[in-house]
Every structure is written in structure tokens, then in C-alpha cells.
Design an enzyme around this catalytic site. Structure first.
Site, PDB file in Angstrom:
ATOM      1  N   ASP A   9       0.865  -1.187   0.000  1.00  0.00           N
ATOM      2  CA  ASP A   9       0.000   0.000   0.000  1.00  0.00           C
ATOM      3  C   ASP A   9       0.897   1.232   0.000  1.00  0.00           C
ATOM      4  O   ASP A   9       1.729   1.399   0.893  1.00  0.00           O
ATOM      5  CB  ASP A   9      -0.885  -0.047   1.269  1.00  0.00           C
ATOM      6  CG  ASP A   9      -1.815   1.161   1.374  1.00  0.00           C
ATOM      7  OD1 ASP A   9      -1.858   1.993   0.434  1.00  0.00           O
ATOM      8  OD2 ASP A   9      -2.503   1.263   2.409  1.00  0.00           O
ATOM      9  N   ASP A 110      -3.367   2.447  -5.690  1.00  0.00           N
ATOM     10  CA  ASP A 110      -2.096   2.382  -4.949  1.00  0.00           C
ATOM     11  C   ASP A 110      -1.918   1.134  -4.082  1.00  0.00           C
ATOM     12  O   ASP A 110      -1.118   1.136  -3.161  1.00  0.00           O
ATOM     13  CB  ASP A 110      -1.897   3.660  -4.115  1.00  0.00           C
ATOM     14  CG  ASP A 110      -2.715   3.671  -2.839  1.00  0.00           C
ATOM     15  OD1 ASP A 110      -3.796   3.050  -2.823  1.00  0.00           O
ATOM     16  OD2 ASP A 110      -2.270   4.292  -1.867  1.00  0.00           O
ATOM     17  N   GLU A 111      -2.667   0.076  -4.391  1.00  0.00           N
ATOM     18  CA  GLU A 111      -2.546  -1.147  -3.590  1.00  0.00           C
ATOM     19  C   GLU A 111      -2.572  -2.395  -4.456  1.00  0.00           C
ATOM     20  O   GLU A 111      -3.331  -2.453  -5.429  1.00  0.00           O
ATOM     21  CB  GLU A 111      -3.752  -1.282  -2.642  1.00  0.00           C
ATOM     22  CG  GLU A 111      -3.711  -0.376  -1.454  1.00  0.00           C
ATOM     23  CD  GLU A 111      -4.990  -0.537  -0.637  1.00  0.00           C
ATOM     24  OE1 GLU A 111      -5.292  -1.679  -0.222  1.00  0.00           O
ATOM     25  OE2 GLU A 111      -5.681   0.461  -0.447  1.00  0.00           O
TER      26      GLU A 111
HETATM   27  P1  TTP Z   1      -5.513   5.401   0.576  1.00  0.00           P
HETATM   28  O1  TTP Z   1      -4.573   4.266   0.363  1.00  0.00           O
HETATM   29  O2  TTP Z   1      -6.764   5.135   1.353  1.00  0.00           O
HETATM   30  O3  TTP Z   1      -4.785   6.602   1.309  1.00  0.00           O
HETATM   31  P2  TTP Z   1      -3.340   7.228   1.123  1.00  0.00           P
HETATM   32  O4  TTP Z   1      -2.491   6.427   0.195  1.00  0.00           O
HETATM   33  O5  TTP Z   1      -3.492   8.665   0.744  1.00  0.00           O
HETATM   34  O6  TTP Z   1      -2.778   7.196   2.589  1.00  0.00           O
HETATM   35  P3  TTP Z   1      -2.244   5.958   3.472  1.00  0.00           P
HETATM   36  O7  TTP Z   1      -0.805   6.313   3.767  1.00  0.00           O
HETATM   37  O8  TTP Z   1      -3.081   5.962   4.689  1.00  0.00           O
HETATM   38  O9  TTP Z   1      -2.381   4.720   2.650  1.00  0.00           O
HETATM   39  O10 TTP Z   1      -5.968   5.980  -0.826  1.00  0.00           O
HETATM   40  C1  TTP Z   1      -5.100   6.035  -1.947  1.00  0.00           C
HETATM   41  C2  TTP Z   1      -5.374   7.298  -2.746  1.00  0.00           C
HETATM   42  O11 TTP Z   1      -6.739   7.331  -3.162  1.00  0.00           O
HETATM   43  C3  TTP Z   1      -5.142   8.562  -1.967  1.00  0.00           C
HETATM   44  O12 TTP Z   1      -3.798   9.009  -2.025  1.00  0.00           O
HETATM   45  C4  TTP Z   1      -6.107   9.529  -2.607  1.00  0.00           C
HETATM   46  C5  TTP Z   1      -7.228   8.668  -3.124  1.00  0.00           C
HETATM   47  N1  TTP Z   1      -8.414   8.785  -2.236  1.00  0.00           N
HETATM   48  C6  TTP Z   1      -9.403   9.721  -2.573  1.00  0.00           C
HETATM   49  O13 TTP Z   1      -9.318  10.391  -3.598  1.00  0.00           O
HETATM   50  N2  TTP Z   1     -10.481   9.867  -1.725  1.00  0.00           N
HETATM   51  C7  TTP Z   1     -10.621   9.149  -0.567  1.00  0.00           C
HETATM   52  O14 TTP Z   1     -11.602   9.332   0.187  1.00  0.00           O
HETATM   53  C8  TTP Z   1      -9.580   8.202  -0.237  1.00  0.00           C
HETATM   54  C9  TTP Z   1      -9.684   7.388   1.042  1.00  0.00           C
HETATM   55  C10 TTP Z   1      -8.515   8.062  -1.082  1.00  0.00           C
HETATM   56 CA    CA Z   2      -2.313   4.159   0.394  1.00  0.00          CA
END
Ligand code: TTP
Ligand code: CA
Length: 362
Positions: A9, A110-111
Site C-alpha cells: 500500500d 495504490d494497492e
Molecule cells: P488510501 O490508500 O486510502 O490513502 P493514502 O495512500 O493517501 O494514505 P495511506 O498512507 O493511509 O495509505 O488511498 C489512496 C489514494 O486514493 C489517496 O492518495 C487519494 C485517493 N483517495 C481519494 O481520492 N479519496 C478518498 O476518500 C480516499 C480514502 C482516497
Molecule cells: Ca495508500
């Protein structure tokens, strides 16, 4: 052999990319906003970096509220197409670390999950080395960090990756899954949403340990057969779901290692030939044609690089695939001096082969 699965992730993905692009952002709170068509006054937070999170800023929060929480934060508009490009590069690195092209599953921008059972031969120490290598490759090639979880199935791997964040790695061996899961609140169990959480709490179940000990028939009477059984299994750390390419409909590819790291053209082109045979037989089996060809090389220093070609028309001929793949591979040989470790070829932008289909239609 028991499976070994990695979940990767990316950390604060959109904001991390913005930080990387603009060194002046370093040390500042960065908030990436999805503005509505009402302009900058509307809109919600897509994500933010950890400095902004420390000020209480969260995804989905109105940007206005985020601004009131941290007036000196830098607010940037979402650049989705650009993040998609970075995502494609990252996914290529991840895919190249899976047992095979088929043991890879992207689950969001991103996962992804990777099965590495064969690569690590079931050994969790080797699995951890692979996890560390992935982190290193992503950092050195894309200059962003990620968090990695390793476990005996997707459920555990997914939960392990969020255990230490950002830039973390968590390895949960099969014998450790119980201790890992039991103290967690039920909402942390991957797949449990707010509605289920509320119902469970109503039933007096707050931890995974309590859920695992709960009578399965009672769970079934409340949640139905599928969900009731799933809850019981998940709470016990069991998950048989396979790692499976979800976008299989859009790509067919194969990747393999050379016998040893080398720049020997005979060796490289004969392996490429074998890989193309496999790709073409899958293309035929699925009765599709393709509009793009991609060649991937992983060098002996683990750097991954890809080259692609896209055509105006969909094709399904081996000759066209070979012509393009060989040419792309020659470019790699011309441009580099380092030995090759693994090579891959894949076709994308798949379409149903109308020509073949019409034969069956009559
Ligand atoms: P996430 O993996 O949920 O969050 P993140 O990568 O920003 O942070 P973390 O370090 O906690 O993993 O989401 C991946 C991307 O998806 C994030 O960078 C932006 C997008 N996203 C949105 O546009 N809206 C949302 O509500 C969420 C949760 C994510
Ligand atoms: Ca993430």
C-alpha cells in the site's frame, strides 16, 4: 505448501507524488483536493500528507474545514491522470516481484497483492527480504514510500500492511495470525464496514477474539449464510481467496528469469520467443485481439523498465507481436550496459476478436 502473500500500500499516495514533484513542499502540510465545479470553495479532501493528518485533516473532509484546521497547509488540485501514470510504474515493479504475471492483483490505484509462495519457497525470512526489496525498488525508482504486509493469505497480508505505516513492513507468520488478530476491534477486520460493525457491537462483539469465539449458527441467523460464515472464518484468520489479476480482461502477459543474469542476445531472444508463444496461445484461447505491446526488463540491479507500443487497430497476429517486442527489446540492449535478470512481454488494450467471433455467430 502454505501460501505466502504480500500486500503493498503506497503511503499518502497523491500527496506523496506532489511532494516528490515539488521539493519546496518538504516539511509542509500538503492537502490534495478534489474541487467541485463550484470552484475552490467547494470540494473534498482526497488525501493529505502525515503533517496535515497530525492537524486532524482526513480524506473526504470538506476542503474548507481542512483549511480552518491548518491555514498554512498547501492545497493542491487532484491530478488524477498523472497519479495513474505513477501507479502504472509502481504496479510494474510490484508485478515483477510476484511468482508470475498471474499471481498479481491490483486492488486500487495504490494497492496490490502479490503471491510469492514459490519465490520464497514458503520461507518467511526470504519473504521479508522480498518485501524489503520491493520497498527499496519503489523508493529508488519512484521516490515514494510504501507499507508492506506479509502473511499466509490476503486478509492477513492486507491487515499487516496497515499495521505499521508509513514506510513500514510487518510479517505475520501462520502461527502468529491468532495473536495478531485477536486484540483488534472488529472494524479493523478487512471487509467489515460500518453497518456490520454496529450490528456486531449490538450483539456484544467488539474484538476479533470475541467474534472468532462466537457461535457460527447465531452469526448466520443474523447475517445470512455467506456473510455469517465469512465473519467466523475471517475472525479466525482464514481466507482462501486467490490472488488473481482483476484487470485480466485488459492484459495478457508472461514474465520469466534468464538462466543467469546476462546480456546474451540468443538467450534473451529465445526466452522472449517462449514467452510470446504463451501470450499468443492465451490470446487465441480468449479469442481477443490487442492494441498494445509492452516489454519489461528487470536488470541485475533490480531496476525495472518498460517500453510499450500502441497501434491504431487491434491485431492478434504473432508476427506483429514478435516484430514489436523484438524491436523494443533491441532498444533495451542498445540503451543499457547492465545484465538482464528477468524479461516480460504483454499485450494490452484487449478487445474481443470480432473476426473470430463472427465465425461462431453464424
Ligand atoms: P488510501 O490508500 O486510502 O490513502 P493514502 O495512500 O493517501 O494514505 P495511506 O498512507 O493511509 O495509505 O488511498 C489512496 C489514494 O486514493 C489517496 O492518495 C487519494 C485517493 N483517495 C481519494 O481520492 N479519496 C478518498 O476518500 C480516499 C480514502 C482516497
Ligand atoms: Ca495508500
Amino acid at each position: 505448501m502454505e501460501r505466502v502473500i504480500i500486500h503493498v500500500d503506497m503511503d499518502y499516495f497523491y500527496a506523496a507524488i506532489e511532494e516528490r514533484e515539488e521539493p519546496m513542499l518538504k516539511g509542509k502540510a500538503v492537502v490534495v483536493c478534489m474541487y467541485s465545479n463550484r470552484g475552490e470553495s467547494g470540494g473534498a479532501v482526497s488525501t493529505s500528507n502525515y503533517i496535515a493528518r497530525d492537524a486532524g485533516i482526513r480524506s473526504a473532509m470538506p476542503c474548507k474545514l481542512a483549511k480552518s484546521k491548518k491555514p498554512d497547509a498547501v492545497f493542491l488540485p487532484v491530478r488524477k491522470a498523472f497519479y495513474e501514470e505513477v501507479s502504472a510504474n509502481v504496479m510494474e515493479i510490484l508485478r515483477s516481484n510476484a511468482d508470475s504475471e498471474e499471481s498479481f492483483e491490483k486492488i486500487s490505484i495504490d494497492e496490490a497483492f502479490l503471491e510469492i509462495t514459490e519465490s520464497c519457497n514458503g520461507d518467511y525470512d526470504i519473504a521479508k527480504e522480498i518485501g524489503l526489496r520491493i520497498k527499496e525498488e519503489v523508493k529508488s525508482q519512484e521516490r515514494i514510500t510504501c507499507s508492506v504486509g506479509i502473511g499466509p493469505n490476503k486478509l492477513i497480508a492486507k491487515m499487516a500492511s496497515s499495521f505499521r505505516k508509513p514506510d513500514g513492513i510487518t510479517v505475520i507468520r501462520p502461527e502468529e495470525t491468532e495473536d495478531f488478530l485477536k486484540p483488534m476491534p472488529v472494524k479493523k477486520l478487512w471487509g467489515i464496514g460500518k453497518v456490520t460493525e454496529d450490528k456486531l457491537i449490538e450483539m456484544g462483539i467488539t474484538t476479533v477474539k470475541e467474534l472468532a469465539a462466537f457461535n457460527v449458527m447465531e452469526l448466520i441467523s443474523v447475517f445470512g449464510k455467506n456473510k455469517g460464515m465469512w465473519l467466523k472464518q475471517a475472525a479466525s484468520g482464514q481466507d482462501d481467496s486467490p490472488v488473481k489479476e482483476r484487470t485480466a480482461s485488459d492484459q495478457i502477459g508472461r514474465m520469466a528469469s534468464l538462466k543467469n543474469d546476462s546480456r546474451n542476445e540468443n538467450m534473451i531472444f529465445s526466452l522472449l520467443d517462449e514467452l510470446m508463444d504463451d501470450v499468443v496461445s492465451k490470446v487465441k484461447k480468449r479469442k481477443v485481439s490487442f492494441r498494445s505491446v509492452t516489454v519489461t526488463v528487470i536488470f541485475s540491479n533490480f531496476k525495472t523498465s518498460t517500453k510499450s507500443r500502441t497501434f491504431n487497430h487491434a491485431v492478434s497476429d504473432r508476427e506483429i507481436l514478435a516484430e514489436n517486442a523484438v524491436e523494443l527489446m533491441k532498444q533495451f540492449l542498445d540503451e543499457s550496459t547492465i545484465n538482464f535478470r528477468r524479461v516480460g512481454v504483454r499485450v494490452g488494450n484487449l478487445q474481443e476478436s470480432t473476426g473470430q467471433k463472427s465465425l461462431f455467430d453464424f
